[in-house]
Design a protein around this motif. Structure first.
Motif, PDB file in Angstrom:
ATOM      1  N   ASP A 163       0.829  -1.206   0.000  1.00 22.82           N
ATOM      2  CA  ASP A 163       0.000   0.000   0.000  1.00 22.82           C
ATOM      3  C   ASP A 163       0.866   1.261   0.000  1.00 22.82           C
ATOM      4  O   ASP A 163       0.547   2.245  -0.685  1.00 22.82           O
ATOM      5  CB  ASP A 163      -0.921  -0.005   1.225  1.00 22.82           C
ATOM      6  CG  ASP A 163      -1.899   1.158   1.227  1.00 22.82           C
ATOM      7  OD1 ASP A 163      -2.836   1.131   0.417  1.00 22.82           O
ATOM      8  OD2 ASP A 163      -1.707   2.090   2.031  1.00 22.82           O
ATOM      9  N   ASP A 173      -7.025   4.670  -6.608  1.00 23.91           N
ATOM     10  CA  ASP A 173      -8.093   3.719  -6.942  1.00 23.91           C
ATOM     11  C   ASP A 173      -7.578   2.294  -7.105  1.00 23.91           C
ATOM     12  O   ASP A 173      -7.997   1.550  -7.997  1.00 23.91           O
ATOM     13  CB  ASP A 173      -8.825   4.151  -8.222  1.00 23.91           C
ATOM     14  CG  ASP A 173      -9.443   5.535  -8.079  1.00 23.91           C
ATOM     15  OD1 ASP A 173      -9.970   5.834  -6.984  1.00 23.91           O
ATOM     16  OD2 ASP A 173      -9.380   6.314  -9.039  1.00 23.91           O
ATOM     17  N   CYS A 175      -7.652  -1.125  -5.166  1.00 29.30           N
ATOM     18  CA  CYS A 175      -8.475  -1.701  -4.098  1.00 29.30           C
ATOM     19  C   CYS A 175      -7.870  -3.005  -3.584  1.00 29.30           C
ATOM     20  O   CYS A 175      -7.359  -3.818  -4.366  1.00 29.30           O
ATOM     21  CB  CYS A 175      -9.888  -1.963  -4.613  1.00 29.30           C
ATOM     22  SG  CYS A 175     -10.710  -0.470  -5.221  1.00 29.30           S
ATOM     23  N   GLU A 177      -8.369  -6.615  -1.825  1.00 30.25           N
ATOM     24  CA  GLU A 177      -9.302  -7.700  -1.522  1.00 30.25           C
ATOM     25  C   GLU A 177      -8.589  -8.738  -0.666  1.00 30.25           C
ATOM     26  O   GLU A 177      -7.434  -9.086  -0.914  1.00 30.25           O
ATOM     27  CB  GLU A 177      -9.799  -8.353  -2.817  1.00 30.25           C
ATOM     28  CG  GLU A 177     -10.629  -7.417  -3.677  1.00 30.25           C
ATOM     29  CD  GLU A 177     -11.198  -8.091  -4.908  1.00 30.25           C
ATOM     30  OE1 GLU A 177     -10.814  -9.257  -5.189  1.00 30.25           O
ATOM     31  OE2 GLU A 177     -12.039  -7.477  -5.591  1.00 30.25           O
ATOM     32  N   ALA A 263      -8.132   0.609   3.428  1.00 32.86           N
ATOM     33  CA  ALA A 263      -9.453   0.042   3.146  1.00 32.86           C
ATOM     34  C   ALA A 263      -9.313  -1.348   2.533  1.00 32.86           C
ATOM     35  O   ALA A 263      -8.364  -1.624   1.792  1.00 32.86           O
ATOM     36  CB  ALA A 263     -10.214   0.966   2.203  1.00 32.86           C
ATOM     37  N   TRP A 264     -10.265  -2.225   2.834  1.00 31.30           N
ATOM     38  CA  TRP A 264     -10.233  -3.597   2.310  1.00 31.30           C
ATOM     39  C   TRP A 264     -11.658  -4.111   2.177  1.00 31.30           C
ATOM     40  O   TRP A 264     -12.584  -3.601   2.795  1.00 31.30           O
ATOM     41  CB  TRP A 264      -9.431  -4.520   3.238  1.00 31.30           C
ATOM     42  CG  TRP A 264      -9.847  -4.440   4.687  1.00 31.30           C
ATOM     43  CD1 TRP A 264      -9.296  -3.650   5.650  1.00 31.30           C
ATOM     44  CD2 TRP A 264     -10.923  -5.152   5.325  1.00 31.30           C
ATOM     45  NE1 TRP A 264      -9.957  -3.805   6.852  1.00 31.30           N
ATOM     46  CE2 TRP A 264     -10.958  -4.733   6.683  1.00 31.30           C
ATOM     47  CE3 TRP A 264     -11.856  -6.092   4.888  1.00 31.30           C
ATOM     48  CZ2 TRP A 264     -11.887  -5.228   7.590  1.00 31.30           C
ATOM     49  CZ3 TRP A 264     -12.789  -6.585   5.795  1.00 31.30           C
ATOM     50  CH2 TRP A 264     -12.791  -6.158   7.129  1.00 31.30           C
ATOM     51  N   THR A 265     -11.801  -5.133   1.354  1.00 31.99           N
ATOM     52  CA  THR A 265     -13.058  -5.876   1.272  1.00 31.99           C
ATOM     53  C   THR A 265     -12.717  -7.359   1.288  1.00 31.99           C
ATOM     54  O   THR A 265     -11.659  -7.770   0.782  1.00 31.99           O
ATOM     55  CB  THR A 265     -13.845  -5.557  -0.010  1.00 31.99           C
ATOM     56  OG1 THR A 265     -13.028  -5.857  -1.157  1.00 31.99           O
ATOM     57  CG2 THR A 265     -14.259  -4.104  -0.056  1.00 31.99           C
ATOM     58  N   THR A 286      -7.410  -3.163  -9.804  1.00 36.79           N
ATOM     59  CA  THR A 286      -7.853  -1.897 -10.382  1.00 36.79           C
ATOM     60  C   THR A 286      -8.837  -2.201 -11.503  1.00 36.79           C
ATOM     61  O   THR A 286      -8.778  -3.275 -12.117  1.00 36.79           O
ATOM     62  CB  THR A 286      -6.663  -1.094 -10.945  1.00 36.79           C
ATOM     63  OG1 THR A 286      -7.150   0.093 -11.585  1.00 36.79           O
ATOM     64  CG2 THR A 286      -5.884  -1.897 -11.969  1.00 36.79           C
TER      65      THR A 286
END
Length: 444
Positions: A163, A173, A175, A177, A263-265, A286
């Protein structure tokens, strides 16, 4: 195992223009400057996180990847460049990824005898794929591996490292996961439930899924077949089969990321392409690169050392695709300025070359980059002053250094700005060169 052999029925071409192998690209200036920029950023960042460089061979024993990556994986089944050594019959493979080789090196050289190691690497990998944007047969990876550490905090550290790199590169942008693959016994229970579920919907499975149903059913969850998406979405989730310790490990990773504003999902279908992963797996993705949206991926692989015959040791790591990252840099216009020399040396005649080149060497020793004019055609002389000025201006350099006969007679050089805001043309004494040399340097 399917592999690409070096044997061919076609004779070697004896005439015609030879070109690069399809999917294996030359990296030329000015694009190569972006590669150097990225590599410099990575080296500086790795140093701040106390990761040290490791370099392993491009060619490894084929068995390293069959045992390490898993025999029923796309890489081993379809994509490896494997061949038999003509001298001793040894089965060898151009590395399709680097983690297995780094683990082999760490095991072979007993690198963990005095504690864990944090390592990073850069270099080319090889897979026999259909070339497309962001996907080549020779591609390059940069990776980080932390070996000998059990804690979830090291998983999180590696994610934070990646990161931080996106921030260093000015990328937006991107992301994150996450998923957890748990431990072998948990995967075994999930595997049984997954097979039973898929067998109950066998009419919806494509040929690849049917082939993997009993050999590697977890990989079916990663299918790109649109017709199977609703099927895999409703499949049993491995997260539901995690025990208390695996859940605690995953929760710790997420808590550390939260504390650092990352941030994470959770993506329960994220399984990665190699069989050696357990517990945490992750990808940075991305939407700006089309179907090749994963720019970095990795996870924990606590059993790989044993799989290749070494002493057990926990480990976690990631790899990024250099071509994809640089494509995203270009897409987001975050690329660095083109690298050019600070000054262009104009030399009116050949007899001045010994004295001029001695001055240029002194400037370079003081960290001033200088491009010297040289004729493109043998025997044509140095060319007119007008033609040299045109080339100086086209070079992008900020200054021209004019070594005319009058200047050299006075042991001096004329400095002419080539860009707006560069000031006035001035003459400088060569005896005072260390005093004025820094004024030639472009902002670094």
């Amino acid at each position: 195992m399917h592999s690409v052999s070096n044997k061919t029925s076609n004779p070697l071409p004896k005439t015609g223009k030879l070109v690069a192998v399809k999917g294996m690209n030359d990296i030329l200036p000015p694009d190569s400057a972006r590669w150097e920029w990225l590599e410099d950023k990575v080296r500086a960042l790795m140093a701040r996180y106390a990761y040290r460089n490791v370099r392993t061979p491009i060619v490894e024993p084929t068995a390293l990847f069959v045992r390490g990556l898993g025999e029923v994986t796309d890489i081993v089944e379809k994509e490896m460049y494997s061949f038999e050594d003509r001298l001793n019959g040894e089965h060898l493979t151009l590395r399709p990824e680097a983690t297995a080789g780094v683990v082999r090196a760490a095991s072979e050289h007993s690198m963990l005898y005095d504690g864990g190691k944090r390592l990073y690497y850069m270099g080319p990998m090889f897979r026999h794929e259909r070339p497309q944007r962001g996907r080549y047969r020779q591609f390059h990876q940069i990776g980080a591996e932390a070996m000998g550490f059990h804690g979830a905090e090291v998983d999180a550290e590696l994610i934070l490292l990646a990161d931080a790199l996106w921030k260093e590169l000015g990328l937006k942008d991107v992301c994150l996961e996450l998923n957890s693959l748990g431990q072998p016994e948990e995967r075994k229970a999930h595997r049984a439930a997954l097979i039973a579920y898929l067998e109950g919907h066998s009419e919806l499975l494509d040929e690849d899924a049917r082939r993997r149903l009993h050999s590697n059913p977890l990989r079916i969850l990663d299918t790109k077949n649109p017709a199977m998406q609703s099927l895999v979405q409703a499949a049993p989730k491995l997260l539901d089969y995690l025990g208390e310790e695996s859940r605690r490990h995953f929760d710790t990773v997420k808590a550390i990321l939260d504390a650092n504003g990352v941030a994470w999902t959770v993506n329960p279908r994220l399984v990665r392409g190699m069989d050696y992963y357990n517990l945490t797996v992750f990808e940075f993705v991305t939407e700006q690169l089309g179907s090749q949206g994963t720019i970095c991926g990795g996870g924990r692989y606590d059993y790989l050392f044993e799989q290749i015959g070494g002493k057990p040791a926990p480990a976690v790591g990631w790899a990024l695709g250099v071509e994809r990252v640089l494509e995203l840099v270009k897409e987001q216009e975050a690329a660095p300025p083109m690298l050019v020399a600070d000054a262009y040396a104009i030399v009116p005649d050949e007899k001045s070359l010994p004295a001029v080149m001695a001055v240029l060497q002194r400037l370079r020793a003081l960290d001033v980059s200088v491009q010297m004019h040289s004729p493109a055609v043998w025997g044509e002389g140095m060319g007119s002053m007008k033609s040299q000025f045109k080339k100086a201006d086209a070079s992008g350099c900020r200054h021209a250094l004019i070594f005319g006969s009058d200047e050299l007679a006075r042991s001096a050089v004329t400095i002419k700005p080539l860009r707006e805001g560069g000031g006035d043309q001035v003459e400088r004494a060569l005896d005072a060169l260390p005093d004025w040399a820094p004024t030639l340097q472009s902002p670094r």
